[in-house]
Design a protein around this motif. Sequence first.
Motif, short mmCIF file in Angstrom:
data_model
loop_
_atom_site.label_atom_id
_atom_site.label_comp_id
_atom_site.label_asym_id
_atom_site.label_seq_id
_atom_site.Cartn_x
_atom_site.Cartn_y
_atom_site.Cartn_z
N ASN A 74 -0.80 -3.32 -4.00
CA ASN A 74 -0.78 -3.64 -2.84
C ASN A 74 -2.21 -4.15 -2.39
O ASN A 74 -2.48 -4.22 -1.23
N GLN A 75 -3.09 -4.80 -3.06
CA GLN A 75 -4.19 -5.21 -3.01
C GLN A 75 -4.00 -6.82 -3.01
O GLN A 75 -3.57 -7.32 -4.04
N GLU A 76 -4.85 -7.48 -2.36
CA GLU A 76 -5.34 -8.94 -2.44
C GLU A 76 -6.58 -9.29 -2.77
O GLU A 76 -7.49 -8.62 -2.34
N LYS A 134 -14.92 -3.52 5.02
CA LYS A 134 -13.96 -3.48 3.87
C LYS A 134 -14.64 -4.03 2.60
O LYS A 134 -15.18 -4.88 2.56
N GLN A 136 -13.82 -5.19 -1.21
CA GLN A 136 -12.84 -6.01 -1.89
C GLN A 136 -12.98 -6.93 -2.75
O GLN A 136 -14.30 -7.25 -3.02
#
Length: 148
Positions: A74-76, A134, A136
């Motif tokens: 569920n990560q982009e 965040k 990322q």
Amino acid sequence: MKPLFYTLVFCLFAGAASAQQYFGEKITEEDAITATELPETVKGQESVETKVRGEVTGVCQAKGCWMTVNVGNNQEMMVRFKDYGFFVPKDITGQSVVIEGEALVETVSVDDQRHLAEDAGKPKEEISNITEPKTQLSFVADGVIVEE
């Protein structure tokens, strides 16, 4: 007559299977890792030069100046284009891409997250719920292949 017919059919299907669009530097698919392998590849490093294949999950709807790619769990991953030198079509969400360039881990400020959410056409309520920076996975692409 049959051999010509089969040759024409083969050519039509072969051409359809290899339809690709190139943006930025012309790259190849050779040695591309899957996007789901990338987080482990980058782990413990500031950045990695690599080539990745993955599915587009979103594109800047203003210009096509960035896209997101699914890296699993569920990560982009945010993908920008080197020196803002090229854009991708705004309608490629769901398509497979190959990108070549630099993968890195970065901290994204609240303001930058909100700006990107606006570019993606997110609702105002969702944008206002962004309140924390965040960390990322990001990518600066030298070239992109959009597979059709």
